[in-house]
Design a protein around this motif. Structure first.
Motif, mmCIF file in Angstrom:
data_model
loop_
_atom_site.group_PDB
_atom_site.id
_atom_site.type_symbol
_atom_site.label_atom_id
_atom_site.label_comp_id
_atom_site.label_asym_id
_atom_site.label_seq_id
_atom_site.Cartn_x
_atom_site.Cartn_y
_atom_site.Cartn_z
ATOM 1 N N ALA A 188 0.450 -0.790 -0.170
ATOM 2 C CA ALA A 188 0.046 0.096 0.169
ATOM 3 C C ALA A 188 1.303 0.978 0.308
ATOM 4 N N ARG A 189 2.087 1.331 0.378
ATOM 5 C CA ARG A 189 3.198 2.042 -0.005
ATOM 6 C C ARG A 189 2.994 2.785 -1.417
ATOM 7 N N SER A 190 3.539 4.085 -1.606
ATOM 8 C CA SER A 190 4.037 4.216 -2.438
ATOM 9 C C SER A 190 5.599 4.229 -2.395
ATOM 10 N N ARG A 191 6.390 4.449 -1.680
ATOM 11 C CA ARG A 191 7.551 3.652 -2.220
ATOM 12 C C ARG A 191 8.206 3.294 -0.576
ATOM 13 N N LEU A 192 9.188 2.785 -0.604
ATOM 14 C CA LEU A 192 9.804 2.087 -0.017
ATOM 15 C C LEU A 192 11.615 2.479 0.462
ATOM 16 N N SER A 193 12.020 2.073 2.113
ATOM 17 C CA SER A 193 13.342 2.690 2.613
ATOM 18 C C SER A 193 13.817 0.964 2.540
ATOM 19 N N TRP A 194 15.308 0.894 2.510
ATOM 20 C CA TRP A 194 16.001 -0.393 1.810
ATOM 21 C C TRP A 194 15.901 -0.758 3.616
ATOM 22 N N ALA A 195 15.998 0.153 3.989
ATOM 23 C CA ALA A 195 15.759 -0.492 5.485
ATOM 24 C C ALA A 195 13.686 -1.327 5.628
ATOM 25 N N GLU A 196 12.885 -0.547 5.718
ATOM 26 C CA GLU A 196 11.541 -1.426 4.901
ATOM 27 C C GLU A 196 11.707 -2.710 4.899
ATOM 28 N N LEU A 248 3.940 -11.564 -12.900
ATOM 29 C CA LEU A 248 3.684 -12.760 -11.693
ATOM 30 C C LEU A 248 2.667 -12.484 -10.920
ATOM 31 N N GLY A 249 2.479 -11.048 -10.230
ATOM 32 C CA GLY A 249 1.656 -11.421 -9.057
ATOM 33 C C GLY A 249 2.195 -10.796 -8.078
ATOM 34 N N ALA A 250 3.178 -9.827 -8.346
ATOM 35 C CA ALA A 250 3.665 -9.737 -7.325
ATOM 36 C C ALA A 250 4.083 -7.443 -7.323
ATOM 37 N N ARG A 251 3.987 -6.674 -6.570
ATOM 38 C CA ARG A 251 4.193 -5.408 -6.250
ATOM 39 C C ARG A 251 4.770 -4.969 -7.019
ATOM 40 N N CYS A 252 5.804 -3.560 -7.518
ATOM 41 C CA CYS A 252 6.872 -3.726 -7.967
ATOM 42 C C CYS A 252 6.525 -1.715 -7.185
ATOM 43 N N LEU A 253 7.818 -1.153 -6.086
ATOM 44 C CA LEU A 253 7.691 0.466 -5.436
ATOM 45 C C LEU A 253 8.889 0.780 -5.400
ATOM 46 N N PRO A 254 9.458 2.025 -5.391
ATOM 47 C CA PRO A 254 10.622 3.109 -5.595
ATOM 48 C C PRO A 254 11.699 2.638 -4.554
ATOM 49 N N LEU A 255 12.404 2.760 -4.883
ATOM 50 C CA LEU A 255 12.907 2.189 -3.433
ATOM 51 C C LEU A 255 14.261 3.289 -3.161
ATOM 52 N N ASP A 256 13.976 3.467 -2.119
ATOM 53 C CA ASP A 256 15.196 5.130 -2.035
ATOM 54 C C ASP A 256 16.510 4.846 -0.391
ATOM 55 N N GLU A 257 16.816 5.519 0.020
ATOM 56 C CA GLU A 257 18.009 5.263 0.986
ATOM 57 C C GLU A 257 19.288 3.424 1.359
ATOM 58 N N PRO A 258 19.951 3.254 0.090
ATOM 59 C CA PRO A 258 20.624 4.709 -1.175
ATOM 60 C C PRO A 258 19.668 3.712 -2.346
ATOM 61 N N GLN A 259 20.006 4.815 -3.319
ATOM 62 C CA GLN A 259 18.837 3.968 -4.598
ATOM 63 C C GLN A 259 20.552 3.507 -5.850
ATOM 64 N N VAL A 260 20.318 2.240 -5.161
ATOM 65 C CA VAL A 260 20.787 1.634 -6.512
ATOM 66 C C VAL A 260 20.645 1.571 -7.856
ATOM 67 N N GLU A 261 21.688 1.651 -8.719
ATOM 68 C CA GLU A 261 21.124 1.492 -10.013
ATOM 69 C C GLU A 261 22.877 1.539 -10.828
ATOM 70 N N ARG A 262 22.940 0.885 -11.914
ATOM 71 C CA ARG A 262 23.976 0.496 -12.477
ATOM 72 C C ARG A 262 23.418 0.905 -14.157
ATOM 73 N N ARG A 263 24.738 1.157 -14.794
ATOM 74 C CA ARG A 263 24.682 1.190 -16.273
ATOM 75 C C ARG A 263 24.445 0.367 -16.869
ATOM 76 N N VAL A 264 23.560 0.292 -17.493
ATOM 77 C CA VAL A 264 23.854 -1.325 -18.862
ATOM 78 C C VAL A 264 24.251 -0.847 -20.184
#
Length: 295
Positions: A177-185, A251-267
């Protein structure tokens, strides 16, 4: 012995007429006579007997005739085959791609490529990130799609986009139900991830462990599809590249943005540095780059 000389000989041998051969080859009579003379000199003897009234073949000319027919047919077939490859009327190309791209971004590109070049065969190797790099370096494939390597080591890397990780949670979880999550959560829940040496797993560990400690891994799998199904069944949560968002939701899951930290890498797109790509591989490379640089 040149192709031009063989064509001159064949035209005369089949028509038994220099005049008809000149017309067929669009050559002047002196040019045709010179080609025949040079061929005879290179082979060491006469192939044609020419009088004011007729032309005939010597025994050696009779022996050469079927060979010339076969040699020129092979030459013409080879020319046409290469022309079709260069013009992409036919051909083949092999590409290795990490699973997150092979199963999500690549099919759309291949659909556009097949529409443009329907007779070019494409072989896709769906392998982990490190295997993509190895297959390109070993010339087992011409193109690879993977995370940017720490060292290029003979590879050329063309960046396509930055892929940021998103949280994957069950639909019936309070987190959904959240709009975004932190890594800790996210990491407070049982964690589902890919097995080592997956680049996704290694990137998560490199980025998260220093700040949040060891990943609370409850389940591991070799396939992203399995990770998504486990999350959908409520076995835990996960984090995957954003490119996989649609696949996870299907597949039946929900995806949410992640903060603290934002993990990204160039493809990006990989090929051997200094290596000339085939016409088919260059066309596929152009299609991939155009699609992602236009986004």
């Amino acid at each position: 012995m040149t192709v031009k000389q063989l064509r001159a000989f064949l035209a005369v041998a089949q028509s038994l007429s220099f005049a008809q051969a000149c017309e067929r080859l669009h050559l002047s009579q002196p040019a045709l006579s010179l080609a025949i003379k040079n061929l005879e000199q290179s082979l060491g003897g006469a192939l044609l007997v020419r009088t004011t009234r007729s032309v005939s073949l010597t025994p050696e000319g009779e022996s050469l005739l079927p060979l010339a027919v076969r040699l020129l047919a092979d030459w013409d077939n080879a020319e046409e085959l290469l022309r079709q490859h260069f013009t992409l009327q036919m051909g083949k190309v092999s590409v290795a791609a990490m699973p997150s791209f092979a199963g999500n971004g690549l099919p759309v590109v291949l659909k556009a490529f097949r529409d443009a070049y329907p007779r070019v065969n494409v072989t896709v190797h769906d392998v982990i990130n490190e295997q993509v790099l190895g297959m390109v370096r070993d010339s087992r494939v011409e193109l690879g799609i993977a995370f940017e390597p720490a060292t290029l080591d003979g590879l050329q890397f063309i960046p396509l986009y930055n892929d940021r990780f998103v949280a994957v949670v069950p639909l019936d979880s309070p987190l959904a139900a959240r709009s975004r999550l932190s890594w800790a959560e996210l990491l407070s829940e049982p964690f589902i991830t890919l097995q080592r040496p997956s680049a996704v797993r290694l990137l998560l560990e490199d980025s998260i462990v220093a700040r949040h400690g060891k990943l609370p891994v409850a389940f591991e799998s070799h396939q992203l599809v399995t990770v998504g199904r486990m999350v959908a069944e409520g076995l835990g949560v996960s984090a995957v590249p954003k490119l996989c968002l649609r696949q996870m939701e299907e597949l039946g899951a929900r995806c949410l943005p992640l903060d603290e930290p934002q993990v990204e890498r160039r493809v990006g797109l990989l090929h051997l540095a200094g290596h000339q790509l085939s016409s088919a591989a260059q066309a596929l490379s152009d299609e991939i780059v155009m699609r992602y640089r236009c986004q």
